[in-house]
Design a protein around this motif. Structure first.
Motif, mmCIF file in Angstrom:
data_model
loop_
_atom_site.group_PDB
_atom_site.id
_atom_site.type_symbol
_atom_site.label_atom_id
_atom_site.label_comp_id
_atom_site.label_asym_id
_atom_site.label_seq_id
_atom_site.Cartn_x
_atom_site.Cartn_y
_atom_site.Cartn_z
ATOM 1 N N ARG A 281 74.030 -56.575 -32.610
ATOM 2 C CA ARG A 281 73.015 -55.729 -33.235
ATOM 3 C C ARG A 281 72.216 -56.598 -34.190
ATOM 4 O O ARG A 281 72.800 -57.362 -34.960
ATOM 5 C CB ARG A 281 73.688 -54.634 -34.073
ATOM 6 N N CYS A 282 70.914 -56.465 -34.155
ATOM 7 C CA CYS A 282 70.068 -57.259 -35.054
ATOM 8 C C CYS A 282 70.235 -56.740 -36.485
ATOM 9 O O CYS A 282 70.752 -55.634 -36.690
ATOM 10 C CB CYS A 282 68.615 -57.187 -34.602
ATOM 11 N N PRO A 283 69.769 -57.506 -37.504
ATOM 12 C CA PRO A 283 69.931 -57.076 -38.897
ATOM 13 C C PRO A 283 69.300 -55.709 -39.173
ATOM 14 O O PRO A 283 69.851 -54.919 -39.939
ATOM 15 C CB PRO A 283 69.237 -58.178 -39.694
ATOM 16 N N SER A 284 68.157 -55.368 -38.543
ATOM 17 C CA SER A 284 67.543 -54.056 -38.817
ATOM 18 C C SER A 284 68.384 -52.921 -38.252
ATOM 19 O O SER A 284 68.418 -51.831 -38.812
ATOM 20 C CB SER A 284 66.147 -53.960 -38.197
ATOM 21 N N CYS A 285 69.049 -53.160 -37.137
ATOM 22 C CA CYS A 285 69.846 -52.095 -36.509
ATOM 23 C C CYS A 285 71.277 -52.069 -37.043
ATOM 24 O O CYS A 285 72.044 -51.180 -36.681
ATOM 25 C CB CYS A 285 69.863 -52.262 -34.990
ATOM 26 N N ALA A 286 71.635 -53.049 -37.860
ATOM 27 C CA ALA A 286 72.966 -53.060 -38.480
ATOM 28 C C ALA A 286 72.815 -53.455 -39.942
ATOM 29 O O ALA A 286 73.194 -54.551 -40.341
ATOM 30 C CB ALA A 286 73.892 -54.038 -37.755
ATOM 31 N N PRO A 287 72.198 -52.557 -40.732
ATOM 32 C CA PRO A 287 71.907 -52.929 -42.124
ATOM 33 C C PRO A 287 73.156 -53.129 -42.969
ATOM 34 O O PRO A 287 73.109 -53.842 -43.966
ATOM 35 C CB PRO A 287 71.061 -51.758 -42.642
ATOM 36 N N VAL A 288 74.275 -52.512 -42.602
ATOM 37 C CA VAL A 288 75.492 -52.702 -43.403
ATOM 38 C C VAL A 288 76.609 -53.265 -42.521
ATOM 39 O O VAL A 288 76.501 -53.267 -41.301
ATOM 40 C CB VAL A 288 75.979 -51.366 -44.034
ATOM 41 N N GLY A 289 77.651 -53.710 -43.166
ATOM 42 C CA GLY A 289 78.824 -54.207 -42.439
ATOM 43 C C GLY A 289 78.780 -55.709 -42.268
ATOM 44 O O GLY A 289 77.752 -56.347 -42.485
ATOM 45 N N PRO A 290 79.926 -56.296 -41.878
ATOM 46 C CA PRO A 290 80.013 -57.750 -41.762
ATOM 47 C C PRO A 290 79.174 -58.282 -40.609
ATOM 48 O O PRO A 290 79.026 -57.628 -39.581
ATOM 49 C CB PRO A 290 81.502 -57.988 -41.494
ATOM 50 N N ARG A 291 78.597 -59.431 -40.823
ATOM 51 C CA ARG A 291 77.761 -60.047 -39.785
ATOM 52 C C ARG A 291 78.260 -61.454 -39.482
ATOM 53 O O ARG A 291 78.917 -62.087 -40.303
ATOM 54 C CB ARG A 291 76.314 -60.154 -40.278
ATOM 55 N N LEU A 292 77.905 -61.916 -38.289
ATOM 56 C CA LEU A 292 78.242 -63.290 -37.913
ATOM 57 C C LEU A 292 77.223 -64.224 -38.559
ATOM 58 O O LEU A 292 76.025 -63.935 -38.540
ATOM 59 C CB LEU A 292 78.136 -63.485 -36.399
ATOM 60 N N ARG B 138 66.822 -53.861 -28.382
ATOM 61 C CA ARG B 138 66.504 -54.830 -27.324
ATOM 62 C C ARG B 138 65.669 -56.006 -27.816
ATOM 63 O O ARG B 138 65.150 -56.781 -27.017
ATOM 64 C CB ARG B 138 65.785 -54.168 -26.128
ATOM 65 N N ARG B 139 65.507 -56.142 -29.134
ATOM 66 C CA ARG B 139 64.786 -57.303 -29.661
ATOM 67 C C ARG B 139 65.611 -58.557 -29.422
ATOM 68 O O ARG B 139 66.842 -58.509 -29.513
ATOM 69 C CB ARG B 139 64.566 -57.104 -31.167
ATOM 70 N N ARG B 140 64.938 -59.663 -29.103
ATOM 71 C CA ARG B 140 65.659 -60.922 -28.889
ATOM 72 C C ARG B 140 66.233 -61.407 -30.218
ATOM 73 O O ARG B 140 65.556 -61.379 -31.242
ATOM 74 C CB ARG B 140 64.711 -61.967 -28.304
ATOM 75 N N ILE B 141 67.487 -61.820 -30.204
ATOM 76 C CA ILE B 141 68.147 -62.301 -31.420
ATOM 77 C C ILE B 141 68.214 -63.819 -31.359
ATOM 78 O O ILE B 141 68.736 -64.385 -30.402
ATOM 79 C CB ILE B 141 69.556 -61.691 -31.556
ATOM 80 N N GLY B 142 67.638 -64.450 -32.360
ATOM 81 C CA GLY B 142 67.651 -65.916 -32.425
ATOM 82 C C GLY B 142 68.929 -66.395 -33.072
ATOM 83 O O GLY B 142 70.023 -66.078 -32.611
ATOM 84 N N ASP B 143 68.791 -67.104 -34.179
ATOM 85 C CA ASP B 143 69.999 -67.599 -34.837
ATOM 86 C C ASP B 143 70.212 -66.891 -36.179
ATOM 87 O O ASP B 143 70.909 -67.379 -37.038
ATOM 88 C CB ASP B 143 69.944 -69.123 -35.019
ATOM 89 N N GLU B 144 69.552 -65.722 -36.366
ATOM 90 C CA GLU B 144 69.800 -64.985 -37.614
ATOM 91 C C GLU B 144 71.184 -64.336 -37.562
ATOM 92 O O GLU B 144 71.807 -64.262 -36.509
ATOM 93 C CB GLU B 144 68.718 -63.921 -37.853
ATOM 94 N N SER B 145 71.643 -63.875 -38.703
ATOM 95 C CA SER B 145 72.974 -63.271 -38.731
ATOM 96 C C SER B 145 72.915 -61.905 -38.052
ATOM 97 O O SER B 145 72.058 -61.087 -38.350
ATOM 98 C CB SER B 145 73.468 -63.139 -40.169
ATOM 99 N N ALA B 146 73.803 -61.684 -37.104
ATOM 100 C CA ALA B 146 73.816 -60.427 -36.362
ATOM 101 C C ALA B 146 75.223 -59.845 -36.435
ATOM 102 O O ALA B 146 76.163 -60.499 -36.872
ATOM 103 C CB ALA B 146 73.416 -60.667 -34.919
ATOM 104 N N ARG B 147 75.354 -58.619 -36.012
ATOM 105 C CA ARG B 147 76.660 -57.968 -36.036
ATOM 106 C C ARG B 147 77.148 -57.768 -34.607
ATOM 107 O O ARG B 147 76.359 -57.432 -33.729
ATOM 108 C CB ARG B 147 76.524 -56.618 -36.748
ATOM 109 N N PHE B 148 78.447 -57.979 -34.382
ATOM 110 C CA PHE B 148 79.025 -57.757 -33.055
ATOM 111 C C PHE B 148 79.464 -56.291 -32.996
ATOM 112 O O PHE B 148 80.402 -55.881 -33.672
ATOM 113 C CB PHE B 148 80.228 -58.687 -32.840
ATOM 114 N N ASP B 149 78.740 -55.505 -32.226
ATOM 115 C CA ASP B 149 79.064 -54.083 -32.059
ATOM 116 C C ASP B 149 79.994 -53.989 -30.838
ATOM 117 O O ASP B 149 79.544 -54.016 -29.695
ATOM 118 C CB ASP B 149 77.761 -53.312 -31.835
#
Ligand code: ZN
Length: 243
Positions: free
Chosen positions: A178-189, A160-171
């Motif tokens: 998913r924020c980078p800490s909750c999606a340490p692997v896999g492709p990110r946007l 539930r952390r707010r996601i700014g413009d960092e690379s995130a993953r679409f779950d």
């Protein structure tokens, strides 16, 4: 038996006998309907070849209590959008709009859904002949929203952390980022892809040179997990492959 006149969009047509057609319609006054158009395939049909997907008209038909299939009496053209088949991209997106409404519209009148559908088809039709990267995914996201589904693109679906413009993953199964800490692997946007996704999901067109290569795929995956409910939408694989 009663006679009804309503604004209607043709979603899909099926051949019925040598000369007739069955139409799936989205109507403004009654919601989704099926009608039989007798003689529609005859060369000199009174429907004049208008009963094709995406076309909108004032439809008049006979309804009978307890019957699902009505009988079309007349169809007065309001908007002819048959030119959408000149662009594979625009045709695909228009087909997704119609198929979503056909499969998921509630069995009662829904003016907002009707307006969202027709606005989308008009927007797509207005882009025919506009050249490369016609776009239009924002209309599908708009319809997804009107059907009651919205992706979570502001907060991480896990922590539930707010996601700014960092690379995130679409779950996709979870329905959001998913924020980078909750999606340490896999492709990110990338931040640019995320910005475009947020624009499209809010119903705004992508800025600049088109939506980018993966936006159609992400939209198709979201629909598959949250709206398709096990039903295979025929148009989804085409949406996934839109560049
Ligand atoms: Zn997180």
């Amino acid at each position: 038996m009663s006679l009804v006149t309503t604004r209607a969009v043709v979603l899909q047509t099926y051949r019925y006998s040598e000369t007739s057609k069955i139409l799936r319609l989205m109507t403004r006054e009654l919601g989704p309907c099926s009608t039989l158009a007798r003689g529609a395939l005859r060369p000199k049909s009174r429907f004049g070849g208008l009963l094709e997907p995406f076309v909108e008209g004032e439809a008049t038909f006979f309804t009978k209590e307890g019957r699902d299939l009505h009988t079309m009496s007349s169809f007065e053209l309001v908007r002819d959008r048959r030119g959408l088949d000149q662009s594979i991209e625009l045709f695909t997106i228009a087909s997704v709009l119609c198929e979503l409404v056909m499969r998921l519209a509630p069995e009662h009148p829904d003016t907002e859904l009707y307006v969202t559908l027709t606005r989308g088809l008009d927007g797509l039709h207005g882009r025919v002949g506009g050249g490369e990267a016609a776009g239009g995914l924002e209309y599908v996201w708009g319809l997804v929203d009107a059907l009651g589904f919205r992706p979570e693109l502001e907060r991480c679906v896990a922590c539930r952390r707010r996601i700014g413009d960092e690379s995130a993953r679409f779950d996709f199964p979870a329905g959001g980022l998913r924020c980078p800490s909750c999606a340490p692997v896999g492709p990110r946007l990338s931040p640019d892809e995320l910005e475009t996704l947020r624009r499209l999901a809010a119903g705004s067109p992508a800025s600049g040179g088109g939506a980018g290569p993966n936006q159609g795929l992400w939209l198709a995956e979201f629909i598959r997990h949250h709206l398709a409910e096990g039903a295979r939408l025929r148009s989804l694989p085409f949406l996934s492959r839109l560049a």
